[in-house]
Scaffold this motif. Structure first.
Motif, PDB file in Angstrom:
ATOM      1  N   UNK A  23      32.572 -22.530  34.387  1.00 47.14           N
ATOM      2  CA  UNK A  23      33.527 -22.871  33.333  1.00 47.14           C
ATOM      3  C   UNK A  23      33.921 -21.632  32.527  1.00 47.14           C
ATOM      4  N   UNK A  24      35.119 -21.688  31.941  1.00 44.13           N
ATOM      5  CA  UNK A  24      35.639 -20.584  31.135  1.00 44.13           C
ATOM      6  C   UNK A  24      35.957 -21.117  29.740  1.00 44.13           C
ATOM      7  N   UNK A  25      35.409 -20.516  28.677  1.00 42.45           N
ATOM      8  CA  UNK A  25      35.674 -21.027  27.329  1.00 42.45           C
ATOM      9  C   UNK A  25      37.048 -20.624  26.827  1.00 42.45           C
ATOM     10  N   UNK A  26      37.658 -21.494  26.032  1.00 45.19           N
ATOM     11  CA  UNK A  26      38.916 -21.179  25.379  1.00 45.19           C
ATOM     12  C   UNK A  26      38.669 -20.765  23.944  1.00 45.19           C
ATOM     13  N   UNK A  27      39.707 -20.661  23.131  1.00 47.53           N
ATOM     14  CA  UNK A  27      39.543 -20.330  21.715  1.00 47.53           C
ATOM     15  C   UNK A  27      38.660 -21.363  21.010  1.00 47.53           C
ATOM     16  N   UNK A  28      37.741 -20.885  20.188  1.00 43.25           N
ATOM     17  CA  UNK A  28      36.861 -21.782  19.455  1.00 43.25           C
ATOM     18  C   UNK A  28      35.798 -22.441  20.304  1.00 43.25           C
ATOM     19  N   UNK A  71      28.526 -17.400  27.276  1.00 43.05           N
ATOM     20  CA  UNK A  71      29.826 -16.729  27.246  1.00 43.05           C
ATOM     21  C   UNK A  71      30.545 -17.141  25.967  1.00 43.05           C
ATOM     22  N   UNK A  72      31.169 -16.171  25.295  1.00 45.74           N
ATOM     23  CA  UNK A  72      31.915 -16.459  24.071  1.00 45.74           C
ATOM     24  C   UNK A  72      33.404 -16.608  24.368  1.00 45.74           C
ATOM     25  N   UNK A  73      34.049 -17.546  23.665  1.00 42.63           N
ATOM     26  CA  UNK A  73      35.498 -17.649  23.747  1.00 42.63           C
ATOM     27  C   UNK A  73      36.165 -16.451  23.110  1.00 42.63           C
ATOM     28  N   UNK A  99      31.076 -26.106  28.614  1.00 45.85           N
ATOM     29  CA  UNK A  99      31.902 -25.582  27.519  1.00 45.85           C
ATOM     30  C   UNK A  99      31.689 -26.460  26.290  1.00 45.85           C
ATOM     31  N   UNK A 100      31.399 -25.818  25.150  1.00 47.79           N
ATOM     32  CA  UNK A 100      31.121 -26.548  23.911  1.00 47.79           C
ATOM     33  C   UNK A 100      31.951 -25.939  22.781  1.00 47.79           C
ATOM     34  N   UNK A 101      32.541 -26.792  21.950  1.00 44.80           N
ATOM     35  CA  UNK A 101      33.245 -26.312  20.761  1.00 44.80           C
ATOM     36  C   UNK A 101      32.235 -25.756  19.767  1.00 44.80           C
ATOM     37  N   UNK A 102      32.596 -24.674  19.095  1.00 40.51           N
ATOM     38  CA  UNK A 102      31.634 -24.031  18.201  1.00 40.51           C
ATOM     39  C   UNK A 102      31.218 -24.945  17.044  1.00 40.51           C
ATOM     40  N   UNK A 103      32.107 -25.844  16.608  1.00 42.24           N
ATOM     41  CA  UNK A 103      31.737 -26.730  15.495  1.00 42.24           C
ATOM     42  C   UNK A 103      30.683 -27.750  15.903  1.00 42.24           C
ATOM     43  N   UNK A 104      30.437 -27.876  17.217  1.00 43.16           N
ATOM     44  CA  UNK A 104      29.429 -28.820  17.697  1.00 43.16           C
ATOM     45  C   UNK A 104      28.072 -28.167  17.939  1.00 43.16           C
ATOM     46  N   UNK A 105      27.968 -26.864  17.734  1.00 38.11           N
ATOM     47  CA  UNK A 105      26.720 -26.148  17.976  1.00 38.11           C
ATOM     48  C   UNK A 105      25.791 -26.212  16.770  1.00 38.11           C
ATOM     49  N   UNK A 106      24.509 -26.356  17.049  1.00 37.41           N
ATOM     50  CA  UNK A 106      23.463 -26.292  16.020  1.00 37.41           C
ATOM     51  C   UNK A 106      22.443 -25.249  16.484  1.00 37.41           C
ATOM     52  N   UNK A 107      22.150 -24.276  15.624  1.00 33.71           N
ATOM     53  CA  UNK A 107      21.149 -23.259  15.979  1.00 33.71           C
ATOM     54  C   UNK A 107      19.748 -23.868  16.009  1.00 33.71           C
ATOM     55  N   UNK A 108      18.916 -23.352  16.916  1.00 40.24           N
ATOM     56  CA  UNK A 108      17.561 -23.866  17.064  1.00 40.24           C
ATOM     57  C   UNK A 108      16.534 -22.836  16.624  1.00 40.24           C
TER      58      UNK A 108
END
Length: 324
Positions: A23-28, A71-73, A99-108
């Motif tokens: 997969x390839x990430x898009x913006x955000x 991989x970063x968008x 691919x995950x939207x950054x607003x859905x990420x939680x740091x562990x």
């Protein structure tokens, strides 16, 4: 990249493992290398086309994941490759990279393993939203949890105890109740052997239960409602028993009680800041050992169908995890 795919709606046995392009990430967005993905009861429905959401085919089951940012968008600056994260994606987590939207990420934090973190979002997120935001559960109140040995039920038992309630775990067998006791329940009720209404009234000295957490539905719902205290709160969480009950509203009137819907998915979308605050609280509690985030079993990706069958048969004691 390997993925477990639902290519046509059907039972777990119809799922297949195939190789897909990276997969390839898009913006955000970022790509997360998945180290653990959690399955839920709704996954058994979504692959059959029986859930309120019907993803476009083909798709991967699995709504929760934990792993590392790979991989970063193009416009992502607040995250770094290699950071450990968890996320809820609805479906699609059953593959090696997502691919995950950054607003859905939680740091562990380091103290929380990927397997425990992967299964934290839906069950504990639902239960915290239910008990804290909907029922306003207060210290000293009585909480009855139906289906107390399942993923949602165990999370409600643990959170209820952590919030200072007296927790009555209700389940259909002695071994399930033993598990609930090990996770903090104060009392137990076997509704496979005892009438639920009579048992709850007996355990509360005839007063009734302040808050009922019901992820099961079916015939248990009305029986539990009949054991509710004056101005109690009944939490409608789900229908794992298969049948959506119809309630006699005279009971609601006579008990002056509230029947509260718990739609965690809509809450997460409508109140994202509140949801993120809840998740930060849960991650901290789990890392501190205050929540077990209990894992029933871990399966390789190729055995996802077997893992889903365990959930469908209601044999899971906590979360079921698959590892790509």
């Amino acid at each position: 990249m390997k993925a477990i795919l639902c290519k046509a709606f059907g039972p777990p046995e119809s799922l297949v493992v195939e190789d897909l392009p990276e997969p390839v990430p898009g913006p955000g967005e970022v790509v997360v290398a998945v180290s653990a993905a959690a399955l839920n009861f709704f996954d058994t429905l979504i692959i059959q086309g029986r859930y309120q959401y019907r993803p476009e085919l083909p798709f991967s089951p699995g709504g929760e994941l934990a792993g590392t940012v790979a991989v970063l968008g193009p416009d992502v600056t607040d995250w770094a490759v290699g950071e450990r994260v968890m996320a809820y994606v609805g479906w699609g987590a059953g593959r090696e990279r997502v691919v995950v939207k950054v607003q859905d990420l939680i740091r562990l934090p380091e103290a929380l393993s990927d397997e425990r973190a992967a299964g934290l979002t839906v069950t504990y997120g639902t239960s915290l939203h239910a008990l804290q935001d909907r029922a306003r559960l207060a210290p000293g109140e009585t909480l009855a949890v139906l289906g107390a040995a399942g993923g949602a039920g165990l999370s409600a038992v643990e959170l209820g105890r952590l919030m200072g309630a007296r927790v009555i775990a209700c389940a259909s067998s002695a071994d399930k109740l033993e598990l609930a006791l090990a996770h903090g329940a104060d009392d137990t009720l076997d509704y496979g052997a005892t009438d639920l209404k009579d048992g709850l009234r007996r355990l509360t000295g005839g007063r009734g239960v302040d808050v009922i957490y019901d992820p099961v539905g079916g015939a248990l719902t009305e029986a539990a409602l009949r054991a509710m205290a004056w101005e109690g709160r009944f939490l409608v969480v789900g229908f794992a028993g298969g049948n959506i009950p119809k309630l006699p509203l005279n009971l609601v009137l006579l008990k002056g009680c509230d029947v509260l819907g718990v739609f965690w998915g809509a809450f997460r979308e409508r109140e994202p800041a509140h949801h993120r605050a809840n998740m930060a609280r849960l991650v901290a509690w789990a890392a501190e050992g205050k929540l077990s985030a209990h894992v029933h079993a871990v399966y390789p990706l190729e055995r996802t169908a077997e893992a889903l069958d365990v959930i469908a048969r209601r044999e899971a004691r906590g979360k079921v995890i698959v590892k790509p």
